[in-house]
Scaffold this motif. Sequence first.
Motif, PDB file in Angstrom:
ATOM      1  N   VAL A   1      -2.087  10.783   7.288  1.00  0.00           N
ATOM      2  CA  VAL A   1      -0.653  10.740   7.006  1.00  0.00           C
ATOM      3  C   VAL A   1       0.149  10.509   8.282  1.00  0.00           C
ATOM      4  O   VAL A   1       1.065   9.686   8.328  1.00  0.00           O
ATOM      5  N   HIS A   2      -0.211  11.239   9.350  1.00  0.00           N
ATOM      6  CA  HIS A   2       0.540  11.144  10.604  1.00  0.00           C
ATOM      7  C   HIS A   2      -0.131  10.217  11.611  1.00  0.00           C
ATOM      8  O   HIS A   2       0.295  10.123  12.761  1.00  0.00           O
ATOM      9  N   GLN A   3      -1.197   9.556  11.188  1.00  0.00           N
ATOM     10  CA  GLN A   3      -1.886   8.519  11.963  1.00  0.00           C
ATOM     11  C   GLN A   3      -2.350   9.023  13.335  1.00  0.00           C
ATOM     12  O   GLN A   3      -2.117   8.425  14.372  1.00  0.00           O
ATOM     13  N   LEU A   4      -3.069  10.153  13.277  1.00  0.00           N
ATOM     14  CA  LEU A   4      -3.654  10.764  14.468  1.00  0.00           C
ATOM     15  C   LEU A   4      -5.164  10.876  14.285  1.00  0.00           C
ATOM     16  O   LEU A   4      -5.646  11.047  13.162  1.00  0.00           O
ATOM     17  N   ALA A   5      -5.886  10.772  15.388  1.00  0.00           N
ATOM     18  CA  ALA A   5      -7.336  10.979  15.354  1.00  0.00           C
ATOM     19  C   ALA A   5      -7.707  11.986  16.429  1.00  0.00           C
ATOM     20  O   ALA A   5      -7.596  11.700  17.632  1.00  0.00           O
TER      21      ALA A   5
ATOM     22  N   LYS B   1       1.203  21.362  19.551  1.00  0.00           N
ATOM     23  CA  LYS B   1       2.405  20.532  19.446  1.00  0.00           C
ATOM     24  C   LYS B   1       2.250  19.509  18.327  1.00  0.00           C
ATOM     25  O   LYS B   1       3.168  19.310  17.515  1.00  0.00           O
ATOM     26  N   HIS B   2       1.093  18.874  18.258  1.00  0.00           N
ATOM     27  CA  HIS B   2       0.849  17.904  17.183  1.00  0.00           C
ATOM     28  C   HIS B   2       0.879  18.574  15.817  1.00  0.00           C
ATOM     29  O   HIS B   2       1.464  18.036  14.864  1.00  0.00           O
ATOM     30  N   PHE B   3       0.249  19.728  15.695  1.00  0.00           N
ATOM     31  CA  PHE B   3       0.226  20.431  14.405  1.00  0.00           C
ATOM     32  C   PHE B   3       1.644  20.803  13.982  1.00  0.00           C
ATOM     33  O   PHE B   3       2.006  20.664  12.801  1.00  0.00           O
TER      34      PHE B   3
ATOM     35  N   LEU C   1       0.830  -1.202   0.000  1.00  0.00           N
ATOM     36  CA  LEU C   1       0.000   0.000   0.000  1.00  0.00           C
ATOM     37  C   LEU C   1       0.862   1.249   0.000  1.00  0.00           C
ATOM     38  O   LEU C   1       1.918   1.301   0.633  1.00  0.00           O
ATOM     39  N   ASN C   2       0.417   2.256  -0.724  1.00  0.00           N
ATOM     40  CA  ASN C   2       1.096   3.537  -0.682  1.00  0.00           C
ATOM     41  C   ASN C   2       0.819   4.225   0.639  1.00  0.00           C
ATOM     42  O   ASN C   2      -0.112   3.875   1.355  1.00  0.00           O
ATOM     43  N   ARG C   3       1.618   5.232   0.957  1.00  0.00           N
ATOM     44  CA  ARG C   3       1.360   6.019   2.152  1.00  0.00           C
ATOM     45  C   ARG C   3      -0.032   6.623   2.028  1.00  0.00           C
ATOM     46  O   ARG C   3      -0.383   7.169   0.971  1.00  0.00           O
ATOM     47  N   PRO C   4      -0.840   6.535   3.056  1.00  0.00           N
ATOM     48  CA  PRO C   4      -2.229   6.998   2.934  1.00  0.00           C
ATOM     49  C   PRO C   4      -2.323   8.488   2.636  1.00  0.00           C
ATOM     50  O   PRO C   4      -1.649   9.303   3.262  1.00  0.00           O
TER      51      PRO C   4
END
Length: 318
Positions: free
Chosen positions: A155-159, A227-229, A2-5
Amino acid sequence: MLNRPAQAPSAVVMIRPHHFCSNPQTMPDNAYQTDHAASPGNSNTAEQAIAAQAYQEVSHVAQQLTAHGVKVHLFEDESTSTPDSVFPNNWFSTHADGQLLVYPMYAPNRRLEYRADIIEFLQREYQVQAVHNYAYLAEQGLFVEGTGSLVIDHVHQLAYAVLSKRTDAALVPEICQQLKLTPVLFQAFDEQGLAVYHTNVMMCVASRFVLISLEMVPDTQRAVLLKHFAQSGQQVIDLTPSQIRHFCGNALELTGSKGSLLALSQAAYQALSTQQITQISQFTTLLPLAVPTIESAGGSVRCMLAGIHLQPRSETTA
């Protein structure tokens, strides 16, 4: 492999309602909703006119997205018992690893929106590896309403998830574990101090920027979000609570034939400042869509679009 989402899907599911109205069962906790029944002179004729306007608005959005190169899978809803069916992003979500999730909905009549034909269509047309159905948890009083509750950075696997009656603090981590996402739980309140009912009303995560009203987030939790952003390299475009009320946060980045698009309502576009439009335009092409009737139900363009992050079956590799 799979490609990077991708953050911005190139295909969406939409539902065109034939009997749209503002849902009385969601009114108590949705501060952005208008009660049509309370309008002076309301009648069956007026209700029919509202339903007809909503039908036309959905048709127009589908046409505009298609014209810009987004694939639209448009389904009809002729039921009179599902007033919010125009917002399919709440009851299912799809993911680049082939997972499809079905969610537990807070309002009883919203649970009627689940449609096996849509799931079966996606299984036929796309590479669905597994369907995980959490809908039964509604009977236990546990709710997470899809990408209304979870604003996902694929992309960064955050919800990102605002806690509310519709977003349970215990269930979010379980779902995130299934999706290999890190949950970022926080609170958000409107000007009256009421909890924001859905995360995607007050924030939008795009590939290179974030729309959010930081003012609505308690001071103690704001730094974690920032911080996440920063770690994700996303520019923050800060919105006011008034702009949130005009659905400026309820937008979705899509991939069209000429690249990135930001689908948002005409009302949201008009509520943005010139500076904000300039900032957003550095990263994407804004696509304003007129949906004033749909917005009376307390949701806007993003809620109308269930993004398809799955790979088409036609792209299977040998």
